[in-house]
Design an enzyme around this catalytic site. Structure first.
Site, PDB file in Angstrom:
ATOM      1  N   GLU A  44       0.227  -9.326  -0.434  1.00  9.13           N
ATOM      2  CA  GLU A  44       0.254  -8.148   0.449  1.00  9.13           C
ATOM      3  C   GLU A  44      -1.064  -7.987   1.208  1.00  9.13           C
ATOM      4  O   GLU A  44      -2.033  -8.707   0.963  1.00  9.13           O
ATOM      5  CB  GLU A  44       0.581  -6.907  -0.383  1.00  9.13           C
ATOM      6  CG  GLU A  44       1.967  -7.046  -1.013  1.00  9.13           C
ATOM      7  CD  GLU A  44       2.456  -5.807  -1.729  1.00  9.13           C
ATOM      8  OE1 GLU A  44       1.642  -4.908  -2.040  1.00  9.13           O
ATOM      9  OE2 GLU A  44       3.681  -5.750  -1.975  1.00  9.13           O
ATOM     10  N   GLU A  55       8.953 -16.088  -1.452  1.00 12.84           N
ATOM     11  CA  GLU A  55       9.778 -17.198  -0.972  1.00 12.84           C
ATOM     12  C   GLU A  55       9.077 -17.953   0.156  1.00 12.84           C
ATOM     13  O   GLU A  55       9.047 -19.182   0.187  1.00 12.84           O
ATOM     14  CB  GLU A  55      11.124 -16.685  -0.438  1.00 12.84           C
ATOM     15  CG  GLU A  55      11.997 -15.996  -1.468  1.00 12.84           C
ATOM     16  CD  GLU A  55      11.759 -14.499  -1.550  1.00 12.84           C
ATOM     17  OE1 GLU A  55      10.583 -14.063  -1.492  1.00 12.84           O
ATOM     18  OE2 GLU A  55      12.738 -13.763  -1.690  1.00 12.84           O
ATOM     19  N   CYS A  89      12.841 -14.004   5.225  1.00 13.22           N
ATOM     20  CA  CYS A  89      12.859 -15.191   4.344  1.00 13.22           C
ATOM     21  C   CYS A  89      14.163 -15.959   4.487  1.00 13.22           C
ATOM     22  O   CYS A  89      14.171 -17.192   4.469  1.00 13.22           O
ATOM     23  CB  CYS A  89      12.629 -14.779   2.890  1.00 13.22           C
ATOM     24  SG  CYS A  89      10.937 -14.243   2.579  1.00 13.22           S
TER      25      CYS A  89
HETATM   26  N1  THU Z   1       9.205  -9.287  -1.562  1.00 18.63           N
HETATM   27  C1  THU Z   1       9.231 -10.618  -1.868  1.00 18.63           C
HETATM   28  O1  THU Z   1       8.192 -11.237  -2.093  1.00 18.63           O
HETATM   29  N2  THU Z   1      10.438 -11.235  -1.919  1.00 18.63           N
HETATM   30  C2  THU Z   1      11.633 -10.614  -1.823  1.00 18.63           C
HETATM   31  O2  THU Z   1      12.667 -11.249  -1.969  1.00 18.63           O
HETATM   32  C3  THU Z   1      11.684  -9.170  -1.561  1.00 18.63           C
HETATM   33  C4  THU Z   1      10.388  -8.530  -1.225  1.00 18.63           C
HETATM   34  C5  THU Z   1       7.902  -8.593  -1.585  1.00 18.63           C
HETATM   35  C6  THU Z   1       7.334  -8.149  -0.289  1.00 18.63           C
HETATM   36  C7  THU Z   1       6.408  -7.044  -0.742  1.00 18.63           C
HETATM   37  O3  THU Z   1       5.197  -7.591  -1.187  1.00 18.63           O
HETATM   38  C8  THU Z   1       7.117  -6.443  -1.946  1.00 18.63           C
HETATM   39  O4  THU Z   1       8.035  -7.431  -2.378  1.00 18.63           O
HETATM   40  C9  THU Z   1       7.850  -5.146  -1.666  1.00 18.63           C
HETATM   41  O5  THU Z   1       8.682  -5.262  -0.579  1.00 18.63           O
END
Ligand code: THU
Length: 133
Positions: A44, A55, A89
């Site tokens: 993040e 992903e 993704c």
């Molecule tokens: N996120 C992922 O890494 N993969 C997913 O399949 C769904 C969302 C992350 C993005 C962000 O850092 C956090 O989850 C909340 O949305």
């Protein structure tokens, strides 16, 4: 690699997630067509939009090492529900391997497998660009 091993790799990456804002940890492991596996976590950012999902971290690591075709990707989150990949993704997966499978792993270790084409029906890909009149 077995399904269980691939899912375990995704689960292990949960601990690497950099999530000071959402605290929502995600791990991923993508299996290339030659069997090589790359892992990733979500990363993040204080400006929010530069955030990279687990992903895409895994896929971009693979692509940057010369792997362009994938069989499967495992996505693990610490939730009861299965966490499905976001639309961005899905689109990135579609770019490289429209026929790949997505394995979602919940906090109990249950696995749900869904074809990417089911998650992104009528997806836009490179063949769409050829149809300009
Ligand atoms: N996120 C992922 O890494 N993969 C997913 O399949 C769904 C969302 C992350 C993005 C962000 O850092 C956090 O989850 C909340 O949305």
């Amino acid at each position: 690699m077995t399904t269980q091993e691939l899912c375990q790799k995704a689960v292990e990456m949960i601990k690497m997630a950099y999530v000071p804002y959402s605290h929502f940890r995600v791990g991923a492991a993508v299996e290339c067509d030659d069997g090589t596996v790359y892992t990733g976590c979500n990363i993040e950012n204080a400006a929010y939009t530069p955030t990279n999902c687990a992903e895409r971290t895994a896929i971009f690591k693979a692509v940057s090492e010369g792997h362009l075709r994938f069989r499967r990707i495992a996505v693990a989150a610490q939730t009861e529900d299965f966490t499905a990949p976001c639309g961005v993704c899905r689109q990135v997966m579609m770019e490289f391997s429209p026929d790949m499978e997505v394995l979602m792993v919940n906090v109990r270790g249950d696995v749900k497998t869904v074809p990417l084409r089911e998650l992104l029906p009528c997806g836009f890909d490179k063949s769409s660009l050829k149809d300009v009149k």
